[in-house]
Motif scaffolding. Sequence first.
Motif, PDB file in Angstrom:
ATOM      1  N   VAL A  88       0.836  -1.206   0.000  1.00 12.04           N
ATOM      2  CA  VAL A  88       0.000   0.000   0.000  1.00 12.04           C
ATOM      3  C   VAL A  88       0.874   1.261   0.000  1.00 12.04           C
ATOM      4  N   ARG A  89       2.162   1.056  -0.287  1.00 11.97           N
ATOM      5  CA  ARG A  89       3.104   2.173  -0.291  1.00 11.97           C
ATOM      6  C   ARG A  89       3.806   2.260  -1.641  1.00 11.97           C
ATOM      7  N   SER A  90       3.103   1.902  -2.685  1.00 10.04           N
ATOM      8  CA  SER A  90       3.765   1.865  -3.997  1.00 10.04           C
ATOM      9  C   SER A  90       3.870   3.257  -4.607  1.00 10.04           C
ATOM     10  N   ASP A  91       4.675   3.343  -5.660  1.00  9.06           N
ATOM     11  CA  ASP A  91       4.975   4.636  -6.265  1.00  9.06           C
ATOM     12  C   ASP A  91       3.762   5.216  -6.988  1.00  9.06           C
ATOM     13  N   PHE A  92       3.643   6.514  -6.917  1.00 11.08           N
ATOM     14  CA  PHE A  92       2.590   7.193  -7.666  1.00 11.08           C
ATOM     15  C   PHE A  92       2.997   7.178  -9.136  1.00 11.08           C
ATOM     16  N   PRO A  93       2.185   6.580 -10.011  1.00 10.05           N
ATOM     17  CA  PRO A  93       2.591   6.468 -11.421  1.00 10.05           C
ATOM     18  C   PRO A  93       2.746   7.846 -12.071  1.00 10.05           C
ATOM     19  N   GLY A  94       3.936   8.083 -12.608  1.00  6.95           N
ATOM     20  CA  GLY A  94       4.220   9.386 -13.216  1.00  6.95           C
ATOM     21  C   GLY A  94       5.129  10.238 -12.352  1.00  6.95           C
ATOM     22  N   GLY A  95       5.429   9.744 -11.169  1.00  9.43           N
ATOM     23  CA  GLY A  95       6.314  10.487 -10.278  1.00  9.43           C
ATOM     24  C   GLY A  95       7.789  10.351 -10.668  1.00  9.43           C
TER      25      GLY A  95
END
Length: 626
Positions: free
Chosen positions: A496-503
């Motif tokens: 639940v701590r994955s990267d924000f896509p596009g960051g």
Amino acid sequence: MKNLNLSFKLLLLLLLPLLVQAQRIVKSNAKFDHVDPMFWWVGMKNPKLQVMVHGKAIAGYTVKVDYPGVKLVEVHKVENPNYLFIDLEIAADAKAGKFPIRFLENGKNKGSYSYELKNRDKSASRIQGVTNKDLIYFLMPDRFSNGDQSNDVVKSMAEKTMNRAEMYARHGGDIQGVINHFDYLKALGATTIWMTPEIENDMTNASYHGYAVTDHYKIDPRYGTNEFYKSYVDQAHAQGLKIIKDIVHNHIGTGHWMFKDMPMKDWLNQWPVFTQTSYRDEPVMDPHAAESDKKKTVDGWFVNSMPDLNERNPFVQNYLTQNHIWWIEYAGIDGLRLDTYAYNDAPYMADWATKLKSEFPSLTIFGETLVNSVPSQAFFTQGNTVNRGLDTQLPGITDNVLKNTIYEALNGKIGWTDGVFRLYNVLSQDFLYQDPSRNVIFWDNHDMSRFYSVINEDFDKYKSGMALLLTMRGIPQLYYGTEILMKNFSDPDGLVRSDFPGGWASDQSNKFTAAGRNKQENEAWNFVSKLANYRKNSPALQTGKMIQYVPEDGVYVYFRCAVENGGKSVMVILNAEDKAKILKTGRFAEQMTNTTSLKNILTDEKLNDFKTIAVPAKTTLVLELN
Ligand code: CA
């Protein structure tokens, strides 16, 4: 013989200056690895300051201070000779400036530290406080966006690699990445940013989460510098955004410099063998609790890499309290979120809150209380002294119980005390709080399954839940990615701590932009943004009184009442069931006497005839009263 003697004398004469110099180098300089806090301010409410000096055998020196308005009250030597605790008292009329703290041996100067007292910055944009007028966006800086690739790996740190494929490794996100998305957050309707701790976590593993502090006075170099953090707060304020800092009283990381050379044995809560906290809050409030259970909750270590600080030790108390005051005064932060609140020492935390509020009356403070009943949440809030004789002085808490109740309601549980009835019941228990509008309300965060997964990825329930989050009493908090339907269960929590896509520049899609989101993600984003932006200009949703009605036919209704001199009341109708309902509005007459029409905030649809209102299945309607 004579010549030899002469040569020897000559040699001695030649060597003497070198020997003297060598001796002087060895004995001259008192060395300090740390002076905490490294500077302070004049004009603080509390005139007392305790400076901790850490350096090899520093306790062997005598300390002298000579500056108008600064009194050296006491110098404490403790078990470890590498520490001195210097008590200063700063007079109300002391002037800003620098003065040496001198270290002497046999009356001779052996070194000094140039201590600075600064003037306080009284700009109006600083320390604004965070209230129910705000929407908090909560993110993990390592996982949100990488705005500066030069700081991804810092060779001097214990964790020397970055690997986005590994859940618990560092991913390279940073504070610049957040600054780069101020516009995104503003468009979404957020007014406040809360990040997991940005403080140095020089740990070998899993340093990304930030809760294992290794230097209380230093921003982690993988996020930036102290100066950069201050600039981040200033830049946010200039953009109309507020900043919350996440702080940890309870524990430190084993990589802390202080853990490696502890001032004294009881700096930490020591156990004969490693003892973990039970993570149970009940023993601290339970009149039937066993002392051993209570001790385990409060003094047990969080995990074996996070030793538990002894908050009954006055030196520890001063160290932590001053550190938090230092960060607020230094950077102008608007609010503090207190980690693992329940496991701290209660009398100390009350004293801490009193001191913080005295220095910064507008500062917002809320504690993380991941507990399971309204009374246990309320127990930790200020004003509750029932059978206790202690006021925590804690203004707000994280409302975990409301979150659990929302899940139950949205997932359609039906029963006399279940589903919407439990939601109604839980809110009726708000009488236990001095002010429930200071509760931070949230449907997910970094320690639990994501909201969209808990409601089985049901988009109707998603919209219904977001509508409740943005219209209920309290300070709403949105977890990063929930606005774009990020999902996963917290088993393990890395999911639940994955990267924000596009960051990250190399990401295949950029969900910070409408073009990068799919149709449903845009629908979700637009839904949240529309309501959050409406809320920004709705005094009723921000601070208006909440009036709730006994649910009938499984439909739950509440109003947020218009405040004096402004705005319109808002009616919220929740039908959590799988079938459409017709709501008769006659029993809400006391809220609707002067109402001529209703406007659906999310669809802009106008209702002129509202004797009955059709409520689709699994829907929350948000209606403005005209
Ligand atoms: Ca970076």
